[in-house]
Design a protein around this motif. Sequence first.
Motif, PDB file in Angstrom:
ATOM      1  N   ARG A  29     -44.877 -37.331 -19.069  1.00  0.00           N
ATOM      2  CA  ARG A  29     -45.954 -36.367 -18.834  1.00  0.00           C
ATOM      3  C   ARG A  29     -47.227 -36.783 -19.553  1.00  0.00           C
ATOM      4  NH1 ARG A  29     -41.977 -31.135 -19.779  1.00  0.00           N
ATOM      5  NH2 ARG A  29     -40.834 -31.341 -17.814  1.00  0.00           N
ATOM      6  N   LEU A  30     -47.089 -37.357 -20.738  1.00  0.00           N
ATOM      7  CA  LEU A  30     -48.261 -37.819 -21.480  1.00  0.00           C
ATOM      8  C   LEU A  30     -48.991 -38.946 -20.746  1.00  0.00           C
ATOM      9  CD1 LEU A  30     -46.782 -37.845 -25.103  1.00  0.00           C
ATOM     10  CD2 LEU A  30     -48.665 -36.393 -24.314  1.00  0.00           C
ATOM     11  N   GLN A  31     -48.281 -39.647 -19.856  1.00  0.00           N
ATOM     12  CA  GLN A  31     -48.883 -40.784 -19.165  1.00  0.00           C
ATOM     13  C   GLN A  31     -49.444 -40.432 -17.784  1.00  0.00           C
ATOM     14  OE1 GLN A  31     -46.099 -44.084 -19.318  1.00  0.00           O
ATOM     15  NE2 GLN A  31     -46.093 -44.121 -21.552  1.00  0.00           N
ATOM     16  N   PHE A  32     -49.377 -39.166 -17.390  1.00  0.00           N
ATOM     17  CA  PHE A  32     -49.961 -38.755 -16.108  1.00  0.00           C
ATOM     18  C   PHE A  32     -51.453 -39.056 -16.014  1.00  0.00           C
ATOM     19  CE2 PHE A  32     -46.030 -37.032 -14.974  1.00  0.00           C
ATOM     20  CZ  PHE A  32     -46.076 -36.465 -13.714  1.00  0.00           C
ATOM     21  N   PRO A  33     -52.233 -38.981 -17.101  1.00  0.00           N
ATOM     22  CA  PRO A  33     -53.660 -39.298 -16.978  1.00  0.00           C
ATOM     23  C   PRO A  33     -53.925 -40.724 -16.490  1.00  0.00           C
ATOM     24  CG  PRO A  33     -53.257 -38.128 -19.013  1.00  0.00           C
ATOM     25  CD  PRO A  33     -51.910 -38.453 -18.437  1.00  0.00           C
ATOM     26  N   GLY A  34     -52.992 -41.643 -16.740  1.00  0.00           N
ATOM     27  CA  GLY A  34     -53.177 -42.998 -16.218  1.00  0.00           C
ATOM     28  C   GLY A  34     -53.238 -42.985 -14.704  1.00  0.00           C
ATOM     29  N   MET A  35     -52.316 -42.245 -14.072  1.00  0.00           N
ATOM     30  CA  MET A  35     -52.322 -42.148 -12.608  1.00  0.00           C
ATOM     31  C   MET A  35     -53.515 -41.342 -12.107  1.00  0.00           C
ATOM     32  SD  MET A  35     -48.239 -41.637 -11.808  1.00  0.00           S
ATOM     33  CE  MET A  35     -47.948 -40.402 -13.083  1.00  0.00           C
ATOM     34  N   ALA A  36     -53.891 -40.310 -12.851  1.00  0.00           N
ATOM     35  CA  ALA A  36     -55.002 -39.449 -12.419  1.00  0.00           C
ATOM     36  C   ALA A  36     -56.355 -40.127 -12.570  1.00  0.00           C
ATOM     37  CB  ALA A  36     -54.978 -38.158 -13.229  1.00  0.00           C
ATOM     38  N   MET A  37     -56.476 -41.026 -13.551  1.00  0.00           N
ATOM     39  CA  MET A  37     -57.782 -41.589 -13.905  1.00  0.00           C
ATOM     40  C   MET A  37     -58.459 -42.285 -12.736  1.00  0.00           C
ATOM     41  SD  MET A  37     -59.754 -41.877 -16.647  1.00  0.00           S
ATOM     42  CE  MET A  37     -61.105 -41.466 -15.562  1.00  0.00           C
ATOM     43  N   GLY A  38     -57.779 -43.255 -12.153  1.00  0.00           N
ATOM     44  CA  GLY A  38     -58.375 -43.998 -11.048  1.00  0.00           C
ATOM     45  C   GLY A  38     -58.582 -43.136  -9.821  1.00  0.00           C
TER      46      GLY A  38
ATOM     47  N   ILE B 105     -46.409 -29.230 -26.471  1.00  0.00           N
ATOM     48  CA  ILE B 105     -47.697 -28.645 -26.101  1.00  0.00           C
ATOM     49  C   ILE B 105     -48.621 -29.703 -25.528  1.00  0.00           C
ATOM     50  CG2 ILE B 105     -49.814 -27.620 -27.032  1.00  0.00           C
ATOM     51  CD1 ILE B 105     -48.109 -25.911 -28.836  1.00  0.00           C
ATOM     52  N   GLU B 106     -48.710 -30.869 -26.188  1.00  0.00           N
ATOM     53  CA  GLU B 106     -49.588 -31.934 -25.687  1.00  0.00           C
ATOM     54  C   GLU B 106     -49.112 -32.453 -24.334  1.00  0.00           C
ATOM     55  OE1 GLU B 106     -48.208 -31.871 -28.812  1.00  0.00           O
ATOM     56  OE2 GLU B 106     -49.380 -33.133 -30.178  1.00  0.00           O
ATOM     57  N   ALA B 107     -47.789 -32.689 -24.202  1.00  0.00           N
ATOM     58  CA  ALA B 107     -47.256 -33.256 -22.968  1.00  0.00           C
ATOM     59  C   ALA B 107     -47.408 -32.295 -21.798  1.00  0.00           C
ATOM     60  CB  ALA B 107     -45.787 -33.641 -23.151  1.00  0.00           C
ATOM     61  N   ASN B 108     -47.038 -31.024 -22.010  1.00  0.00           N
ATOM     62  CA  ASN B 108     -47.126 -30.050 -20.929  1.00  0.00           C
ATOM     63  C   ASN B 108     -48.572 -29.730 -20.565  1.00  0.00           C
ATOM     64  OD1 ASN B 108     -44.368 -30.033 -20.998  1.00  0.00           O
ATOM     65  ND2 ASN B 108     -44.158 -28.019 -21.935  1.00  0.00           N
ATOM     66  N   SER B 109     -49.444 -29.661 -21.579  1.00  0.00           N
ATOM     67  CA  SER B 109     -50.861 -29.439 -21.308  1.00  0.00           C
ATOM     68  C   SER B 109     -51.439 -30.584 -20.495  1.00  0.00           C
ATOM     69  CB  SER B 109     -51.641 -29.291 -22.625  1.00  0.00           C
ATOM     70  OG  SER B 109     -51.249 -28.144 -23.338  1.00  0.00           O
ATOM     71  N   THR B 110     -51.070 -31.791 -20.862  1.00  0.00           N
ATOM     72  CA  THR B 110     -51.565 -32.976 -20.148  1.00  0.00           C
ATOM     73  C   THR B 110     -51.153 -32.942 -18.689  1.00  0.00           C
ATOM     74  OG1 THR B 110     -51.475 -34.362 -22.140  1.00  0.00           O
ATOM     75  CG2 THR B 110     -51.471 -35.490 -20.024  1.00  0.00           C
ATOM     76  N   LYS B 111     -49.853 -32.819 -18.467  1.00  0.00           N
ATOM     77  CA  LYS B 111     -49.340 -32.917 -17.100  1.00  0.00           C
ATOM     78  C   LYS B 111     -49.875 -31.802 -16.228  1.00  0.00           C
ATOM     79  CE  LYS B 111     -46.317 -32.261 -13.604  1.00  0.00           C
ATOM     80  NZ  LYS B 111     -46.159 -31.072 -12.744  1.00  0.00           N
TER      81      LYS B 111
ATOM     82  N   ILE C  58     -55.393 -21.576 -20.667  1.00  0.00           N
ATOM     83  CA  ILE C  58     -56.419 -21.566 -21.710  1.00  0.00           C
ATOM     84  C   ILE C  58     -56.100 -22.600 -22.786  1.00  0.00           C
ATOM     85  CG2 ILE C  58     -57.358 -20.207 -23.628  1.00  0.00           C
ATOM     86  CD1 ILE C  58     -57.112 -17.735 -21.812  1.00  0.00           C
ATOM     87  N   ILE C  59     -54.867 -22.583 -23.263  1.00  0.00           N
ATOM     88  CA  ILE C  59     -54.474 -23.497 -24.340  1.00  0.00           C
ATOM     89  C   ILE C  59     -54.589 -24.948 -23.884  1.00  0.00           C
ATOM     90  CG2 ILE C  59     -52.558 -24.194 -25.828  1.00  0.00           C
ATOM     91  CD1 ILE C  59     -51.648 -21.152 -25.522  1.00  0.00           C
ATOM     92  N   ALA C  60     -54.168 -25.234 -22.652  1.00  0.00           N
ATOM     93  CA  ALA C  60     -54.276 -26.598 -22.130  1.00  0.00           C
ATOM     94  C   ALA C  60     -55.728 -27.060 -22.120  1.00  0.00           C
ATOM     95  CB  ALA C  60     -53.687 -26.665 -20.730  1.00  0.00           C
ATOM     96  N   ARG C  61     -56.642 -26.144 -21.817  1.00  0.00           N
ATOM     97  CA  ARG C  61     -58.065 -26.506 -21.803  1.00  0.00           C
ATOM     98  C   ARG C  61     -58.614 -26.700 -23.206  1.00  0.00           C
ATOM     99  NH1 ARG C  61     -56.795 -24.641 -17.113  1.00  0.00           N
ATOM    100  NH2 ARG C  61     -58.071 -25.157 -15.275  1.00  0.00           N
ATOM    101  N   VAL C  62     -58.091 -25.958 -24.166  1.00  0.00           N
ATOM    102  CA  VAL C  62     -58.514 -26.178 -25.551  1.00  0.00           C
ATOM    103  C   VAL C  62     -58.003 -27.533 -26.044  1.00  0.00           C
ATOM    104  CG1 VAL C  62     -58.458 -25.294 -27.909  1.00  0.00           C
ATOM    105  CG2 VAL C  62     -58.571 -23.699 -25.997  1.00  0.00           C
ATOM    106  N   VAL C  63     -56.769 -27.883 -25.671  1.00  0.00           N
ATOM    107  CA  VAL C  63     -56.240 -29.214 -26.002  1.00  0.00           C
ATOM    108  C   VAL C  63     -57.124 -30.300 -25.404  1.00  0.00           C
ATOM    109  CG1 VAL C  63     -54.316 -30.812 -25.643  1.00  0.00           C
ATOM    110  CG2 VAL C  63     -53.841 -28.434 -26.256  1.00  0.00           C
ATOM    111  N   SER C  64     -57.522 -30.118 -24.138  1.00  0.00           N
ATOM    112  CA  SER C  64     -58.366 -31.123 -23.485  1.00  0.00           C
ATOM    113  C   SER C  64     -59.734 -31.197 -24.160  1.00  0.00           C
ATOM    114  CB  SER C  64     -58.514 -30.804 -21.997  1.00  0.00           C
ATOM    115  OG  SER C  64     -59.363 -29.690 -21.771  1.00  0.00           O
ATOM    116  N   ALA C  65     -60.289 -30.035 -24.542  1.00  0.00           N
ATOM    117  CA  ALA C  65     -61.584 -30.026 -25.238  1.00  0.00           C
ATOM    118  C   ALA C  65     -61.487 -30.741 -26.574  1.00  0.00           C
ATOM    119  CB  ALA C  65     -62.052 -28.582 -25.439  1.00  0.00           C
TER     120      ALA C  65
END
Length: 499
Positions: free
Chosen positions: A247-256, A321-327, A436-443
């Motif tokens: 789940r932490l690595q989903f941003p790699g797929m999302a980035m491009g 929290i980090e993994a679930n927020s990310t995904k 909300i929490i996921a967005r605070v993590v992203s911020a």
Amino acid sequence: MSTISCLSPIPFSLFIHRYEMALKMIFSNRDLNPSKTFQGKILKEVVGLKPLSICVPQQYGGRGTSAKECFGLLAATSYHSLPLSLALGINIALFLEPLAKYGDEVVKGEIYYNFLERGAMGGLMITEPEYGSDALNMKTFNQNKGDNHIIKGIKHWQGLTGMADYWIIASRNKDRKGVLRRDIDFFISDESRENQKVEVLEYYDSAGLLMIPYGRNKVDIKVPSQKRLKPKSTGLKMMMDILHRSRLQFPGMAMGFIKRILDDSIEHCKTRIIGKYRLFDFDQVQFQLSKIQSSFTICSAFCVKNSALSDIDQDASSRGIEANSTKALVTDLMQEAAQAHAQLSGAKGYRMSHLAGKGIMDSSPFRIFEGANEMLYTQIAASIINELKKFRTKDLWTLLSQKSETCMGAQYFKRELSFPISNNITQRKLIDLGKIIARVVSANNVVELKNTGFNIELAENCLKIIRQEISNLTNSIKSHTSVKVSCEIGGNSNWMEFA
């Protein structure tokens, strides 16, 4: 098979440049046949370029297991094809990384050789038809028989069904009384061995992601005991480490994917003329583009942060929290970006040959697999509520301002986050709280990225949009009502009687 002698790998910048050039050649024809068979051939062709060497240790002939390089590979791939990036992501996060961290050295050599020299692929089998995300109640079992283990059960929705050469299969040990133990075991199966072949019972007619076959699989195999993954403590903790790292690595797929949508959207809006004006000049269009650009910034921040958190020498099992927020957040942003691009593109955006139309279909299942997003948001919120109880406070901002993964982000939103959280909160409010929490993590990640020299304008604009979204979600929590569905709508509900 023993290790392979290997010279020092070429610099990553050169490796990824060559890979990107190859992808441009493969995808230069934008009217690629959408059939599963044709796209499957493309996948085999790309795997033949040895991109998965990115996750093979150097002593076995690969580049190593650098999470940063894996993120870079996935991003470069998803710019051209999201399904292809997912296929590589499955191999990396759900097979090669677990193998590297938990596999027996006796079995690694042959597997790595086949990945590097024969284009082999691997996947992970956890989900079962009757249990979905309830992995702890899976019924696939294993029993020890001398130097081997018998594994039996039904699995489904495994990416690369019928195509993978290796599987990591989750099961529960059955004792002599026929009782399934609570802990989870993982075994590696090899499709080239007759007694380890997984039988495909059915291929699913999945919508989108045509490159990747999914289906229902019958497991009735016998594998050597050394093909059991070796947990550092318990199998449950190993499973959470594997899933959280993925789940932490989903941003790699999302980035491009998001970068491609942003590039195409801006190009279209600058060239599309409506009356006397460019589409780009309209205020609502600027807002839509700014949201896609914000998603690009959030994804960039997650890539930087998570490339450190998800290296295989890190224990990701406690990073819920980090993994679930990310995904959850990143996959929501993928779908929203595709929908926005389709809206900006007009009628042609709803063609499957168009990036937007295809992107809507391909990004949609990302919000479901590896944990449906609403479930993950609920888990995030439940975790925070437990911490509120522990610290004997009900004020959300007070807690988030003290947690390492949210403290800097929370400073930007004190007004929006300063409200009490009830212990008896409804599920629909839990989901909004999780968002909300996921967005605070992203911020928090965006602030960290800005402080290292990232584009200040992009970062500040992104934080403004996050503030607006948190404000909307906060108001939603405060104004939720307990409306429920009416099971019987027969009486006085036919509009024809009132027209």
